[in-house]
Scaffold this active site. Structure first.
Site, PDB file in Angstrom:
ATOM      1  N   LYS A  42       0.679  -6.110  11.615  1.00 38.15           N
ATOM      2  CA  LYS A  42      -0.520  -5.463  11.121  1.00 38.15           C
ATOM      3  C   LYS A  42      -0.690  -5.676   9.618  1.00 38.15           C
ATOM      4  CE  LYS A  42       0.787  -1.739  14.225  1.00 38.15           C
ATOM      5  NZ  LYS A  42       1.414  -0.410  14.236  1.00 38.15           N
ATOM      6  N   GLY A  43       0.402  -6.109   8.974  1.00 42.50           N
ATOM      7  CA  GLY A  43       0.434  -6.140   7.512  1.00 42.50           C
ATOM      8  C   GLY A  43      -0.661  -6.952   6.842  1.00 42.50           C
ATOM      9  N   GLU A  98      -0.481 -14.228   6.283  1.00 40.06           N
ATOM     10  CA  GLU A  98       0.591 -13.226   6.270  1.00 40.06           C
ATOM     11  C   GLU A  98       0.451 -12.308   5.056  1.00 40.06           C
ATOM     12  OE1 GLU A  98       2.746 -11.477   7.431  1.00 40.06           O
ATOM     13  OE2 GLU A  98       4.380 -12.473   8.468  1.00 40.06           O
ATOM     14  N   ASP A 102       9.105 -13.118   3.080  1.00 42.32           N
ATOM     15  CA  ASP A 102      10.345 -12.545   2.542  1.00 42.32           C
ATOM     16  C   ASP A 102      11.511 -13.451   2.926  1.00 42.32           C
ATOM     17  OD1 ASP A 102      11.966 -10.561   1.361  1.00 42.32           O
ATOM     18  OD2 ASP A 102      12.159  -9.459   3.228  1.00 42.32           O
ATOM     19  N   LYS A 130       8.238 -13.536  -1.830  1.00 40.49           N
ATOM     20  CA  LYS A 130       9.517 -13.116  -2.438  1.00 40.49           C
ATOM     21  C   LYS A 130      10.501 -14.260  -2.258  1.00 40.49           C
ATOM     22  CE  LYS A 130       9.896  -8.150  -1.327  1.00 40.49           C
ATOM     23  NZ  LYS A 130      10.631  -7.267  -0.373  1.00 40.49           N
ATOM     24  N   ARG A 164      -0.208   1.834   4.375  1.00 36.62           N
ATOM     25  CA  ARG A 164      -1.037   0.635   4.539  1.00 36.62           C
ATOM     26  C   ARG A 164      -2.413   0.812   3.903  1.00 36.62           C
ATOM     27  NH1 ARG A 164       1.504  -2.749   8.294  1.00 36.62           N
ATOM     28  NH2 ARG A 164       2.560  -1.754  10.033  1.00 36.62           N
TER      29      ARG A 164
END
Ligand code: IMP
Ligand code: MG
Length: 180
Positions: A42-43, A98, A102, A130, A164
């Site tokens: 969901k990000g 996205e 990470d 990151k 969120r």
């Protein structure tokens, strides 16, 4: 500012400026292509919604949902597809959208899975990167910000499904997730 946020990294205005710029770049690069944007739920929902409106070439969209974290702040290394795409990928120029790259475990798994379905091209677009945390051999083709080594929430990114809806991106206070 929300009480659980230690520091705001990117304000609403900073995010909008970066997303508009990225939208112009993608519109240029995909002028003569068949752009198909896939949001990893969901990000990336909030980023996707802003980015697609900053794109001026024809495009279609789809969603998929994976899980690799549970309620922890560290990747478990396991990727599970919870909701797959609705559309086939043949003849499409796929852009995977996205929220954050990470360890790279999630995206390298997804990229391989989607490449096997025969799209014309595949590129990766992430709001945040990151790079110090990378465990899989994967890089973003497009990214807005390289972020410091901290757990980040807001603008779609969550901790245990919270935060969120924050309109900015900020560092979550470690005391919120420590000893959990
Ligand atoms: P990766 O497989 O380690 O690259 O994990 C990518 C996914 O983990 C992202 O799509 C996020 O959903 C989540 N994630 C990684 N780092 C953070 C963070 O700092 N805040 C919130 N979610 C994160
Ligand atoms: Mg995600």
């Amino acid at each position: 500012m929300h009480k659980d946020i230690a520091e705001i990294l990117y304000t609403e205005e900073t995010l909008q400026t970066a997303v508009q710029k990225l939208g112009r770049q993608i519109s240029e690069d995909y002028k003569d292509k068949n752009l198909f944007m896939v949001s990893v739920l969901k990000g990336s929902l909030v980023f996707m919604a802003d980015l697609m409106r900053a794109i001026t070439v024809p495009c279609s969209i789809d969603f998929l949902s994976v899980s690799s974290y549970g309620n922890s702040t560290k990747s478990s290394g396991e990727v599970r597809v919870i909701k797959d795409l609705d559309c086939p990928l043949e003849n499409k120029d796929l852009l995977i959208v996205e929220d954050i790259l990470d360890s790279g475990v999630t995206l390298s798994y997804l990229k391989k899975m989607l490449a096997a379905r025969g799209p014309r091209s595949i590129k990766i677009c992430t709001l945040l990167d990151k790079p110090d945390h990378r465990r899989a051999d994967i890089t973003a083709d497009y990214r807005c910000f390289v972020t410091p080594d901290a757990f980040i929430v807001g603008y779609g990114l969550d901790y245990a499904e919270q935060y969120r809806n924050l309109p900015y991106v900020g560092i979550l206070k470690p005391e919120v997730y420590e000893n959990k």
